[in-house]
Design an enzyme around this catalytic site. Structure first.
Site, mmCIF file in Angstrom:
data_model
loop_
_atom_site.group_PDB
_atom_site.id
_atom_site.type_symbol
_atom_site.label_atom_id
_atom_site.label_comp_id
_atom_site.label_asym_id
_atom_site.label_seq_id
_atom_site.Cartn_x
_atom_site.Cartn_y
_atom_site.Cartn_z
ATOM 1 N N ASP A 203 9.122 15.853 -3.311
ATOM 2 C CA ASP A 203 10.130 16.898 -3.141
ATOM 3 C C ASP A 203 9.542 18.222 -3.633
ATOM 4 O O ASP A 203 8.940 18.279 -4.710
ATOM 5 C CB ASP A 203 11.390 16.543 -3.940
ATOM 6 C CG ASP A 203 12.533 17.492 -3.667
ATOM 7 O OD1 ASP A 203 13.320 17.197 -2.758
ATOM 8 O OD2 ASP A 203 12.639 18.526 -4.348
ATOM 9 N N ASN A 211 13.550 29.619 -1.226
ATOM 10 C CA ASN A 211 14.225 29.958 0.028
ATOM 11 C C ASN A 211 15.086 31.197 -0.132
ATOM 12 O O ASN A 211 15.116 32.083 0.727
ATOM 13 C CB ASN A 211 15.082 28.776 0.481
ATOM 14 C CG ASN A 211 14.774 28.343 1.896
ATOM 15 O OD1 ASN A 211 13.858 28.859 2.528
ATOM 16 N ND2 ASN A 211 15.534 27.411 2.408
ATOM 17 N N GLU A 252 13.527 19.413 2.075
ATOM 18 C CA GLU A 252 12.236 19.641 1.451
ATOM 19 C C GLU A 252 11.626 18.356 0.922
ATOM 20 O O GLU A 252 10.712 18.384 0.094
ATOM 21 C CB GLU A 252 12.361 20.660 0.311
ATOM 22 C CG GLU A 252 13.222 20.241 -0.850
ATOM 23 C CD GLU A 252 14.691 20.634 -0.697
ATOM 24 O OE1 GLU A 252 15.349 20.810 -1.726
ATOM 25 O OE2 GLU A 252 15.161 20.764 0.454
#
Length: 343
Positions: A203, A211, A252
């Site tokens: 991850d 983001n 992700e």
């Protein structure tokens, strides 16, 4: 594995003094409130739920007991929140499947439009051949070749569409659907051969912050770059004769199936991937491809779990959940590290 929490025994057992606590708070015996609280408390003992689901549900239990609000409205709210936590991964899985389907449909439309033009061209060519005054054998040969060419192209289209349905459009890695198929096959082979196998869950650390800071377009570039690193690591293993399968699990998250690897080897592979990502200099580009920023750093956390001999059912789900639990431990331990599932 313990009895499923939806079974009749779920409301009959107490955990860590929970019944005494409910008695002190005045939760009526044999009430739906008591059954709900016991059910939520039992979630932590079941392998089918992820560590994050277990954590959220236990927080919900604490909230219920702390508020002491046993109204009908509160019961409906807590029941709904509990159900949303438990069904969340399935909703995410459905969304990912729909996204993959949407991409495949878009690609297939382009292919069909192109093939429609080829068929129209075949029609024109066939008419011209018939009207060209050639002898019958030559005419039939040209028409036959035209049809063979179109059929060959359509067969290629079918192969491409099948590949698209198993490919993540952003990273070029396999998608979750392909991963689940590959995992079922790998588990079957491992059990049949007695060879070890492990699953690695990865991850991207603090991806939401990344983001929010850079925007979704740049976030997609980062995910694509992480996918490239994982794909390169896969290539290196395969070149050495190993069996490895990597995929974008969703969002992700990425996952790797390491066949024929015991825990030590899988941990080494996971650490190699972690270091490659940590040392990678990501480049941020604008929509025209111009470099806006270089040397951007990202890190990932990874969890490793291996197929255990004592498991007898739900093997794929147990393996994924165990790897996910190890990933959770890696994040809890400070991120940018590898953790393994402890039996």
């Amino acid at each position: 594995m313990n009895q499923h929490p939806h079974g009749s025994g779920a409301s009959q057992h107490c955990f860590d003094g929970i019944c005494e606590t409910m008695n002190k708070l005045g939760v009526p015996r044999n009430s739906k409130w008591r059954a709900l609280i016991l059910f939520m408390r039992s979630i932590r003992d079941y392998d089918i739920y992820t560590p994050e689901q277990k954590r959220q549900v236990q927080e919900l239990v604490v909230e219920v007991l702390k508020d002491r609000d046993l109204s009908e409205e509160r019961f409906s709210e807590m029941s709904q929140r509990n159900e949303e936590i438990l069904s969340g991964p399935w909703r995410d899985k459905l969304k990912n499947a729909l996204d993959d389907l949407s991409h495949a449909i878009s690609e297939s439309r382009g292919i069909l439009r192109k093939r429609k033009g080829d068929i129209q061209q075949l029609e024109t060519t066939t008419v011209a051949t018939v009207q060209g005054g050639k002898d019958l054998e030559a005419m039939l040969s040209e028409i036959r070749q035209g049809f063979h060419d179109v059929i060959r192209l359509m067969e290629q289209d079918a192969e491409k569409l099948e590949q698209l349905s198993y490919t993540d459009s952003l990273t070029g890695l396999s998608n979750r659907r392909a991963f689940e198929d590959a995992l079922a096959k790998a588990v079957g082979q491992a059990r049949g051969s007695g060879r070890p196998m492990c699953v690695i869950m990865a991850d991207v650390d603090h991806f939401k912050i990344f983001n929010d800071r850079h925007g979704h377009l740049v976030g997609d570039q980062a995910l694509s770059a992480v996918g490239s690193v994982i794909r390169e690591c896969q290539r290196q293993v395969v070149e050495r004769g190993g069996q490895i399968f990597s995929a974008r699990y969703g969002g992700e998250e990425f996952t790797v199936i390491a066949q024929g690897m015991a825990l030590k080897q899988a941990m080494s592979l996971a650490e190699h991937i972690r270091m490659r990502v940590e040392n990678y200099d990501f480049v941020i580009r604008d929509v025209d491809g111009e470099i806006l920023e270089s040397g951007v750093k990202l890190t990932i956390s990874l969890g490793v779990a291996c197929l255990e001999d004592e498991w007898s059912d739900m093997l794929e789900q147990r393996l994924v959940n165990a790897a996910d639990e190890a990933l959770y431990q890696a994040k809890q331990g400070g991120r940018n590290r590898v953790a393994f599932h402890k039996r």
